[in-house]
Design a protein around this motif. Structure first.
Motif, PDB file in Angstrom:
ATOM      1  N   LYS A 126       0.847  -1.197   0.000  1.00 14.09           N
ATOM      2  CA  LYS A 126       0.000   0.000   0.000  1.00 14.09           C
ATOM      3  C   LYS A 126       0.878   1.242   0.000  1.00 14.09           C
ATOM      4  O   LYS A 126       2.004   1.234   0.509  1.00 14.09           O
ATOM      5  N   THR A 127       0.346   2.321  -0.563  1.00 11.99           N
ATOM      6  CA  THR A 127       1.000   3.631  -0.529  1.00 11.99           C
ATOM      7  C   THR A 127      -0.017   4.664  -0.083  1.00 11.99           C
ATOM      8  O   THR A 127      -1.202   4.568  -0.403  1.00 11.99           O
ATOM      9  N   TRP A 128       0.442   5.643   0.640  1.00 10.53           N
ATOM     10  CA  TRP A 128      -0.449   6.715   1.048  1.00 10.53           C
ATOM     11  C   TRP A 128       0.347   7.982   1.346  1.00 10.53           C
ATOM     12  O   TRP A 128       1.528   7.918   1.678  1.00 10.53           O
ATOM     13  N   ALA A 129      -0.331   9.116   1.195  1.00  7.88           N
ATOM     14  CA  ALA A 129       0.261  10.424   1.502  1.00  7.88           C
ATOM     15  C   ALA A 129      -0.225  10.883   2.859  1.00  7.88           C
ATOM     16  O   ALA A 129      -1.330  10.533   3.300  1.00  7.88           O
ATOM     17  N   ASP A 130       0.604  11.669   3.518  1.00  2.82           N
ATOM     18  CA  ASP A 130       0.255  12.210   4.828  1.00  2.82           C
ATOM     19  C   ASP A 130      -0.496  13.513   4.620  1.00  2.82           C
ATOM     20  O   ASP A 130       0.051  14.483   4.079  1.00  2.82           O
ATOM     21  N   ALA A 131      -1.768  13.544   5.049  1.00  2.00           N
ATOM     22  CA  ALA A 131      -2.580  14.748   4.860  1.00  2.00           C
ATOM     23  C   ALA A 131      -2.009  15.934   5.624  1.00  2.00           C
ATOM     24  O   ALA A 131      -2.160  17.083   5.212  1.00  2.00           O
TER      25      ALA A 131
ATOM     26  N   GLY B 245      -3.695   4.450   0.092  1.00  2.00           N
ATOM     27  CA  GLY B 245      -3.738   3.534   1.214  1.00  2.00           C
ATOM     28  C   GLY B 245      -4.502   4.019   2.418  1.00  2.00           C
ATOM     29  O   GLY B 245      -4.947   3.208   3.237  1.00  2.00           O
ATOM     30  N   ASN B 246      -4.655   5.337   2.561  1.00  2.00           N
ATOM     31  CA  ASN B 246      -5.312   5.848   3.768  1.00  2.00           C
ATOM     32  C   ASN B 246      -6.445   6.828   3.483  1.00  2.00           C
ATOM     33  O   ASN B 246      -6.967   7.453   4.409  1.00  2.00           O
ATOM     34  N   SER B 247      -6.836   6.996   2.240  1.00  2.00           N
ATOM     35  CA  SER B 247      -7.897   7.953   1.890  1.00  2.00           C
ATOM     36  C   SER B 247      -9.061   7.214   1.239  1.00  2.00           C
ATOM     37  O   SER B 247      -8.886   6.586   0.185  1.00  2.00           O
ATOM     38  N   LEU B 248     -10.210   7.310   1.868  1.00  2.00           N
ATOM     39  CA  LEU B 248     -11.407   6.616   1.403  1.00  2.00           C
ATOM     40  C   LEU B 248     -12.391   7.626   0.837  1.00  2.00           C
ATOM     41  O   LEU B 248     -12.658   8.660   1.463  1.00  2.00           O
TER      42      LEU B 248
END
Length: 610
Positions: A343-348, A458-461
């Motif tokens: 998974k990949t995700w950006a830090d808001a 990965g962390n944004s729905l």
């Protein structure tokens, strides 16, 4: 006050005369005696008495003079507050002079006392001198002493812009600039334009770089050749330029360094919107060289570090990366074992950070990372400069609980669009069995609203209602997260999260229509017309048709500002350009007049000049 000073010095002189008479000094001094060969004999008591008399008078005079000098520089007590800055009264040599000597006397005289500190380090001499001139400030006068002779047949500009101040910190009324020539003629080239989006009460500057053989790779590391202040309305003009090619940067310097070009990442900057700015003849004028101030990265887009943290790999970049740009990006871990990016995700909260959840890494082993198809917010691809970014994988115990960090709409938000997607940003990827049973959307707290879901990264729905939300209605989002956990089995921080928002009342909508007019031929379909409410964070944008006509059908009532920019890459986002590698900004213009929108009413035939 002058009378007090004069009387103090008279008192000092009288004490001397009195002492001289008492001890017959006139009779025995070679300065006063007719016979200068007469021997001078004074005992210690006589000498001490004369010194005391002199000290008494001199001390009084000295204290008074010191007080007068200090009082002259401070703000006088009583009366109206001084809010008018100094005005230039006279200059030597005269502005616009020709055939000036190579070692001229340079003096600037003002209408009031100048704070010497404001004159320190803020003088810009163009072209540059090898040695820095000596600046001497004496009340209303500034003297510039040159430590080297000027070159012959050159136009020189000595500029303070509006950096000089009085002791009440009022800047000068106008740009302070002295231009003269050591030859038979004065360079008269000019560049002018408008700077948009200047922060309130922040003075902006224009810095000008003249091409020598080639422009440097990094303008921020160079000393500008010319400078000009921007007026309160955003207008600027750089004058007395010689023939040549130029690059310009708009900048709001920090308050501590108002006259210096040393941009920081947080400073508002503007890059020119015209590719080539050339003064071909001595009196050429380049007009319409405009800028929009923005936050612009001073470094090329690249990956800086890769650091293991909380059983994830933290990637730190020089520029911000939107969540949507991770969808097509590819991250490859090269090294021992069989690394696999899950998974990949950006830090808001930190948009310059990207996190990878990687399987198959061997503890204490060293790896390198390769990236493809990743772009920052301006569309740039990271330049790795052929430098492999390496990291050593360390197993760490993850004890941080996942949490909800950002939502759109905001909790208790208003005027949410009926077709806008709902976005939930978490601090890290979470594991949940069934979204439909765990994330619920209700109308008026009771009517269930069906939604479709997808992971943006990965962390944004993203939740999309199956049907448009009702106008002027209240909605509730409920997250049943008591069993949610991350990959390390840390359960969610909260068991239930409830947020509310309301939708726009479409019955209040007004509309706006008009036409964009230009002085040159342009592809109107590549223009973007944007309007923004002055009271709420409500904005819309659209493209004109091939004739320049545009329509906004759904605008809340109120006053709107309008802006237009040319969008050649078609990404629907304004590109402010880049410093390194250098790239010009998209042509942009703020429209000066506010537009009034009324409910259930069309504001028609509005002309926007671009």
């Amino acid at each position: 006050m002058r009378r007090i000073v004069r009387n103090s010095w008279i008192l000092c002189w009288k004490n001397f005369i009195k002492s001289a008479k008492n001890w017959r000094l006139f009779d025995r001094s070679p300065f006063f005696s007719i016979n200068p060969n007469e021997e001078i004999l004074l005992n210690w008591t006589e000498k001490k008495w004369i010194l005391i008399q002199w000290f008494q008078g001199g001390l009084v005079a000295g204290v008074i003079v010191a007080l007068v000098g200090c009082a002259a520089q401070g703000q006088p007590g009583g009366g109206p507050v001084d809010v008018i800055g100094p005005r230039l009264v006279s200059v030597i040599p005269e502005n616009g002079s020709i055939r000036v000597t190579l070692k001229p006397k340079i003096e600037l005289t003002f209408s009031e006392t100048i704070n010497p500190r404001s004159a320190e380090g803020t003088l810009i001499v163009s072209p540059h001198l090898k040695t820095t001139p000596v600046i001497k400030t004496n009340r209303k006068k500034i003297t510039i002493k040159l430590l080297e002779p000027l070159q012959s047949n050159r136009t020189y500009i000595f500029s303070y812009a509006r950096n000089l101040q009085d002791f009440q910190k009022n800047p000068t009324v106008e740009d302070i600039k002295l231009a003269f020539s050591t030859g038979d003629s004065l360079d008269e080239g000019k560049i002018s334009g408008i700077v948009y989006q200047i922060p309130e009460k922040k003075p902006a500057m224009i810095w000008v770089f003249r091409k020598q053989i080639a422009f440097p790779d990094s303008l921020p590391s160079q000393k500008p050749d010319y400078a000009a202040a921007v007026t309160g309305s955003g207008f600027y003009e750089v004058s007395n330029l010689p023939v040549g090619e130029y690059r310009l940067i708009a900048h709001v310097p920090p308050a501590a360094k108002p006259g210096t070009f040393f941009p920081m990442e947080e400073d508002p900057l503007g890059i020119q919107q015209t590719k080539n700015i050339v003064i071909r003849h001595r009196n050429d004028t380049a007009i319409g060289i405009n800028f929009r101030l923005d936050k612009i990265s001073l470094r090329p887009f690249r990956l800086l570090t890769a650091v293991p943290t909380n059983n994830a790999l933290e990637l730190n970049f020089t520029s911000s990366i939107p969540d949507t740009n991770l969808k097509n990006a590819a991250f490859h871990i090269i090294g021992s074992g069989t690394p696999n990016v899950l998974k990949t995700w950006a830090d808001a909260g930190s948009p310059k950070q990207v996190f990878l959840q990687v399987d198959g890494l061997i503890p204490d082993s060293t790896y390198s990372i390769a990236i493809r198809n990743l772009f920052d917010e301006t569309g740039d691809h990271p330049a790795l400069d052929n430098r492999p970014i390496r990291f050593t994988w360390r197993v760490q115990t993850d004890t941080l609980k996942p949490r909800l960090i950002k939502t759109n709409p905001l909790n208790r938000g208003k005027n949410f669009g009926s077709t806008d997607p709902i976005v939930l940003d978490f601090s890290e990827p979470i594991i949940l069995d069934s979204i439909q049973q765990k994330i619920l959307l209700f109308e008026s707290d009771s009517i269930n609203v069906p939604t479709a879901d997808r992971w943006l990264d990965g962390n944004s729905l993203v939740l999309t209602p199956m049907e448009p939300l009702k106008s002027n209605s209240n909605y509730t989002i409920k997250l049943l997260c008591q069993k949610w956990k991350d990959a390390a089995d840390n359960f969610f921080k909260d068991s239930v999260i409830t947020q509310t928002f309301s939708t726009i009342d479409v019955n209040q909508f007004g509309s706006l229509s008009g036409i964009v007019k230009t002085s040159t031929t342009i592809d109107f379909k590549k223009l973007i017309v944007a309007v923004q409410s002055s009271t709420e964070n409500f904005q819309r944008q659209t493209h004109p048709d091939s004739t320049g006509k545009f329509v906004f059908l759904s605008l809340l009532p109120g006053k709107y500002s309008a802006r237009i920019w040319f969008d050649p890459n078609g990404d629907e986002v304004y590109d402010a350009g880049r410093m390194i590698p250098y790239r010009i900004a998209e042509p942009y213009k703020d429209l000066p007049n506010m537009i009034t929108i009324r409910s259930r009413w069309e504001t028609a035939e509005v002309e926007l000049n671009y």
